[in-house]
Design an enzyme around this catalytic site. Sequence first.
Site, short mmCIF file in Angstrom:
data_model
loop_
_atom_site.label_atom_id
_atom_site.label_comp_id
_atom_site.label_asym_id
_atom_site.label_seq_id
_atom_site.Cartn_x
_atom_site.Cartn_y
_atom_site.Cartn_z
N ASN A 44 8.69 4.61 6.96
CA ASN A 44 9.13 3.23 6.96
C ASN A 44 10.52 2.83 7.50
OD1 ASN A 44 10.71 0.87 6.11
ND2 ASN A 44 8.88 0.16 4.99
N HIS A 55 7.22 -0.41 9.24
CA HIS A 55 6.42 -0.13 8.71
C HIS A 55 6.17 1.11 8.95
CE1 HIS A 55 5.48 -3.90 5.90
NE2 HIS A 55 7.26 -4.03 5.87
N GLU A 57 3.47 2.31 8.64
CA GLU A 57 1.70 2.78 9.40
C GLU A 57 2.18 2.34 11.07
OE1 GLU A 57 2.40 1.18 7.00
OE2 GLU A 57 0.33 1.23 5.79
N SER A 80 -0.67 1.55 -0.20
CA SER A 80 -1.88 0.49 0.04
C SER A 80 -1.08 0.03 1.38
CB SER A 80 -2.67 0.03 -0.66
OG SER A 80 -2.89 -0.65 -0.37
N CYS A 82 0.18 -2.56 3.45
CA CYS A 82 0.41 -4.38 3.79
C CYS A 82 -0.26 -5.30 4.51
CB CYS A 82 1.69 -4.78 3.64
SG CYS A 82 2.13 -5.22 5.30
N CYS A 85 -0.39 -4.31 7.73
CA CYS A 85 0.22 -3.11 8.79
C CYS A 85 -1.61 -3.12 8.41
CB CYS A 85 0.49 -1.96 7.53
SG CYS A 85 1.92 -2.07 8.00
N ASP A 145 11.47 -5.76 1.55
CA ASP A 145 9.72 -5.01 2.00
C ASP A 145 8.85 -6.53 1.67
OD1 ASP A 145 9.91 -2.95 4.52
OD2 ASP A 145 8.37 -2.08 2.87
ZN LIG Z 1 2.93 -2.18 6.17
#
Ligand SMILES: [Zn+2]
Length: 149
Positions: A44, A55, A57, A80, A82, A85, A145
């Site tokens: 991130n 982010h 990912e 996990s 979001c 992503c 975020d």
């Molecule tokens: Zn994300």
Amino acid sequence: MRDLEREMLATAVAEARAGLAEGGIPIGAALYDPDGALLGSGRNRRVQDGDPTAHAETTAFRAAGRRRVYRGTTMVTTLSPCWFCSGLIRQFGISRVLIGEARTYHGGHGWLAQSGIRVVLLDDAECAAMMRKFIAARPALWQEDIGDE
Ligand SMILES: [Zn+2]
């Protein structure tokens, strides 16, 4: 957890730690090819780059560069994913997602599983402890975020 999964998670955790050391949000991710070779990793970078879409990912996906098909690839992430992503994972047909933890934040992984993507929740204590510590220290940054008012 199998050895390869452990190795993949370790790559994501190392990215998360590097992000924390930079004053960023401690979430890391990596993309692996079907044979388990690393394609790219990222963290991130919202704070570092002033980019709300950076982010973990997404930065890992960008670092991996272009690829014609994503069938058989694995995205590993410390947290996990979001909705943003999760959308990326589904859009490009990434086959499998390894998730460090979903205790501190429950993203879109249920939706991914329903979409036919293999979701493996590792429930790693170290990942959860790192996020808990960060959320307690920087609650406003964390809410920014995840788009939580
Ligand atoms: Zn994300």
